[in-house]
Design an enzyme around this catalytic site. Structure first.
Site, PDB file in Angstrom:
ATOM      1  N   CYS A   9      20.746  72.156  89.337  1.00 21.64           N
ATOM      2  CA  CYS A   9      20.529  72.876  90.924  1.00 21.64           C
ATOM      3  C   CYS A   9      21.760  72.242  91.355  1.00 21.64           C
ATOM      4  O   CYS A   9      21.002  71.314  91.961  1.00 21.64           O
ATOM      5  CB  CYS A   9      19.308  73.299  91.623  1.00 21.64           C
ATOM      6  N   ASP A  51      16.879  72.731  85.448  1.00 22.50           N
ATOM      7  CA  ASP A  51      16.963  73.956  85.501  1.00 22.50           C
ATOM      8  C   ASP A  51      16.891  73.730  83.915  1.00 22.50           C
ATOM      9  O   ASP A  51      17.495  73.394  83.425  1.00 22.50           O
ATOM     10  CB  ASP A  51      18.327  75.082  85.796  1.00 22.50           C
TER      11      ASP A  51
END
Length: 153
Positions: free
Chosen positions: A51, A58
């Site tokens: 992120c 992620d």
């Protein structure tokens, strides 16, 4: 039939993980069946990036389908390129579309699509899809096979 691999720098060699997608080397080889209409698929079910705001990891299931023209992507270089996102901060949309555009620039395929099936962040899964245009007439195109996120249960 032998494929010319003389210009490749990573295949068959110890290769360090690229530090970013920008520094990753994507390589190509001649397509021995450039006269045939077919789909090549790469699936990366454990794709990771960061992120750009929080630095938290992620996770996504990436599916890349393309109809080769004169070139094929060399698979080790693709694996190394996708791995380079592990320490790269970018939003889901940016990662997915950037991968599709970089492959399109390298390969000049007849057609390419990418599906980024991202696991939930903040309770919301994000799926991102990009393609170069309509698929060629007469192409057998299977479903990407990744169901939409349904949570647990």
């Amino acid at each position: 039939m032998t494929t010319d691999t003389s210009g490749l720098s990573q295949l068959g060699a110890q290769t360090a993980q690229p530090t970013s997608p920008e520094t990753a080397v994507l390589e190509r080889v001649p397509n021995p069946h450039a006269d045939s209409l077919y789909v090549a698929r790469f699936t990366a079910p454990e794709f990771t990036s960061l992120c750009p705001v929080t630095g938290q990891p992620d996770f996504a299931h990436i599916v890349i389908d393309y109809v080769p023209g004169d070139w094929l992507v060399e698979s080790k270089s693709l694996k190394m390129y996708l791995t380079s996102f592990r320490n790269h901060g970018a939003f889901h949309e940016d990662c997915t579309v950037a991968i599709g555009k970089r492959l399109t620039e390298l390969l000049a395929p007849q057609w390419l699509r990418i599906g980024g099936y991202w696991y939930p962040r903040g309770g919301i899964p994000i799926d991102v899809f990009w393609q170069t245009g309509a698929p060629p007439q007469g192409l057998w195109l299977p479903d990407q096979g990744v169901p939409t996120y349904r949570g647990r249960g």
